[in-house]
Scaffold this active site. Structure first.
Site, mmCIF file in Angstrom:
data_model
loop_
_atom_site.group_PDB
_atom_site.id
_atom_site.type_symbol
_atom_site.label_atom_id
_atom_site.label_comp_id
_atom_site.label_asym_id
_atom_site.label_seq_id
_atom_site.Cartn_x
_atom_site.Cartn_y
_atom_site.Cartn_z
ATOM 1 N N CYS A 72 5.062 5.435 44.133
ATOM 2 C CA CYS A 72 5.263 6.385 42.792
ATOM 3 C C CYS A 72 6.581 7.175 43.035
ATOM 4 C CB CYS A 72 4.105 6.902 43.104
ATOM 5 S SG CYS A 72 3.779 8.678 42.437
ATOM 6 N N CYS A 78 4.663 14.295 46.681
ATOM 7 C CA CYS A 78 3.027 14.309 47.149
ATOM 8 C C CYS A 78 2.690 14.046 48.402
ATOM 9 C CB CYS A 78 2.631 13.825 45.687
ATOM 10 S SG CYS A 78 0.990 13.886 45.715
ATOM 11 N N CYS A 81 -0.728 9.798 48.664
ATOM 12 C CA CYS A 81 -1.138 9.026 49.180
ATOM 13 C C CYS A 81 0.221 8.343 50.191
ATOM 14 C CB CYS A 81 -1.077 7.419 48.939
ATOM 15 S SG CYS A 81 -0.688 7.956 47.003
ATOM 16 N N CYS A 181 0.600 9.158 38.701
ATOM 17 C CA CYS A 181 -0.288 9.173 39.716
ATOM 18 C C CYS A 181 -0.207 7.700 39.878
ATOM 19 C CB CYS A 181 -1.371 10.328 40.299
ATOM 20 S SG CYS A 181 -2.260 9.684 41.146
ATOM 21 N N GLN A 307 -19.822 8.671 44.315
ATOM 22 C CA GLN A 307 -18.500 7.870 44.483
ATOM 23 C C GLN A 307 -16.904 8.000 44.038
ATOM 24 O OE1 GLN A 307 -17.828 7.559 47.783
ATOM 25 N NE2 GLN A 307 -19.514 7.197 48.833
ATOM 26 N N TYR A 336 -29.249 13.126 52.593
ATOM 27 C CA TYR A 336 -28.226 13.312 51.905
ATOM 28 C C TYR A 336 -28.110 12.496 50.465
ATOM 29 C CZ TYR A 336 -27.554 16.127 56.439
ATOM 30 O OH TYR A 336 -28.275 16.081 57.530
ATOM 31 N N GLU A 357 -31.726 16.104 48.765
ATOM 32 C CA GLU A 357 -30.716 16.871 48.915
ATOM 33 C C GLU A 357 -30.218 17.482 48.693
ATOM 34 O OE1 GLU A 357 -26.143 17.077 47.372
ATOM 35 O OE2 GLU A 357 -26.616 15.216 48.737
ATOM 36 N N ASP A 402 -26.848 9.896 54.760
ATOM 37 C CA ASP A 402 -25.001 10.020 54.353
ATOM 38 C C ASP A 402 -24.711 10.926 54.200
ATOM 39 O OD1 ASP A 402 -22.662 8.948 53.183
ATOM 40 O OD2 ASP A 402 -23.966 8.452 50.992
ATOM 41 N N CYS A 429 -18.276 9.331 55.505
ATOM 42 C CA CYS A 429 -16.697 9.294 55.054
ATOM 43 C C CYS A 429 -16.008 9.711 56.015
ATOM 44 C CB CYS A 429 -16.933 10.600 54.096
ATOM 45 S SG CYS A 429 -17.381 11.632 53.718
#
Length: 474
Positions: A72, A78, A81, A181, A307, A336, A357, A402, A429
């Site tokens: 990139c 930025c 990543c 990006c 996701q 969740y 949820e 989750d 996560c």
């Protein structure tokens, strides 16, 4: 070592999510956003009780792990990543080591507390033999994997021209024009450029967070990887007014690989810097799109959780299904549950799946998705897991967890343990939250059987983890 002083050093190690460690004489300094092996210059910005943190100023020498050029043109300004100069294999290896270290630490801590077999030290040092480690599974694609992106309006420097993109690394206010990006499909970039040029021509103002004045706030884009369907959401305040009909026409005329199925104008006068809706006006089409995962169809609305890497999600949920194992004739709790993805993947052979949820919109989406997929043995309940579990009448035989990034509320963990199920599968996560919760679960009679991680976010510091736990026989 004092605040404001500048030092140089080698980043010896990076712990999850992006905490690099540099040694200056005998003092360990945390320096974020670096890569192991880099020689960096940094300024001390925090110093208290023997602990120091530094802000990365400059990379003086590349790491041996940096074997390729940035993909990139905005790198490294930025911070989206930061690992793109590493090979994908090196990224996965680093993330796997980070997660494994956290999980091993959680197992050792639990053993130290419960004194297994009366020989804590020996057992604790043998954490790698106490559970099966499956390794790390990569994303099927390294670039262009994000199906959702939130871009911000602003300027790249004070009083500069209107920009639309992502924040500069370490900055709350400066916004880069991210026309290159690599995390998004080129369709999203074309839409971003079109929207920015439209408002530049009209000299529209952007919302200034400190003064609470201005019009343009965010551009939210969602694109189905399998369907190619695209939703465009322009988020503004009500402080100015523009005719958005020409913008709609320009967007629909763009030469895209996918297809725009909905254009929304979202009005948001909230003082906080979040993407939310006080009122949503549909300028074109509909306010949802479809995506497919593992043969199931999902209807996704503007704010429902899904996701962000659809192809990576298939890998994640395949492994989750494998870890869950046999569900035939069993009642499964999916706590969740979001839009009910895991619940619906397990439902075809389970007797019943109950999803809980807290986000009402996600629950409504889950119910609609279950109808779309012809699943009549799924029940989705809106509410906080901490409170709802007291009201559930079904008795689960297996629980899938989750939770959001912060993990599970300690009181909710107690209630979940109280169900006494033989097996749990925990999808996380944020491995630091997972490690913390695993200590509690293991102290209360559960043992980690196996674990792995799935890299859903190439180039970034984030990674998903899956752990299967089994109730110990006393």
């Amino acid at each position: 070592m004092k605040k404001g002083e500048i030092y140089e050093g080698i980043i010896e190690k990076v712990e999850f999510p992006n905490k690099g460690f540099v040694w200056v004489d005998d003092q360990k300094v945390i320096v974020k956003n670096g890569i192991p092996g880099q020689k960096v210059r940094f300024m001390i910005n925090k110093k208290r009780s023997g602990r120091a943190e530094g802000r990365l100023l400059e990379v003086l020498e590349k790491s041996p792990l940096e074997t390729r050029e940035p993909a990139c043109q905005e790198f490294p300004a930025c911070g989206g990543c930061m690992y793109q100069t590493m090979s994908y294999e090196a990224q996965k290896e680093m993330k796997e080591c980070q997660v494994r270290e956290l999980l091993d630490g959680a197992v050792r801590e639990s053993l130290a507390k419960i004194g297994k077999n009366g020989d804590v030290t020996e057992e604790a040092e043998a954490a790698d033999r106490l559970y099966h480690w499956d390794g790390i599974y990569g994303s099927p694609i390294e670039f262009g994997y994000r199906n959702k992106m939130e871009f911000s309006f602003g300027d790249e420097y004070k009083d500069g021209p209107l920009s639309l993109g992502l924040h500069k690394k370490g900055s709350t206010y400066d916004i880069l024009n991210t026309d290159d990006c690599k995390l998004v499909h080129p369709d999203m970039t074309k839409i971003l450029v079109c929207v920015r040029e439209f408002f530049l021509e009209r000299n529209a103002s952007f919302y200034k967070k400190l003064q609470h004045v201005g019009y343009l706030r965010h551009l939210l884009l969602r694109r189905g990887v399998t369907s190619g369907e695209i939703l465009v959401h322009v988020v503004t305040t009500t402080q100015e007014e523009y005719d958005l009909e020409p913008l709609k026409e320009q967007l629909l005329a763009l030469p895209l690989e996918g297809k725009i199925v909905g254009i929304m104008h979202i009005l948001n006068d909230s003082l906080s810097d979040v993407v939310q809706s006080d009122e949503t006006k549909i300028l074109y089409g509909k306010d949802y799109f479809f995506e497919e995962l593992l043969g199931l169809k999902f209807r996704i609305s503007p704010f429902s959780f899904f996701q962000t890497n659809s192809l990576g999600a298939e890998v994640l949920y395949e492994k989750t299904r494998e870890y869950v194992g046999e569900t035939k004739g069993k009642v499964v709790f999916d706590l969740y549950s979001g839009t009910g993805t895991i619940a619906q993947i397990l439902a075809p052979v389970a007797e019943k799946v109950v999803g809980v949820e807290i986000v009402k919109e996600a629950v409504e989406a889950a119910k609609e998705n279950a109808r779309l997929n012809g699943l009549d043995n799924c029940e989705f309940i809106a509410g906080d897991v901490l409170k709802v579990v007291d009201e559930l009448t079904d008795k689960p035989e297996l629980i899938v967890l989750d939770p959001p990034r912060d993990g599970i509320h300690p009181k909710a963990i107690e209630k979940i343990i109280g169900f006494g199920v033989e097996r749990m599968v925990y999808v996380s996560c944020k491995p630091t939250s997972l490690a913390r919760d695993l200590v509690i679960l293991q102290e209360n009679g559960y043992r980690v059987e196996k674990g792995c991680c799935v890299d859903m976010f190439p180039g970034t510091a984030n990674v998903e983890s899956i752990v299967r736990l089994k109730k110990s026989v006393k």
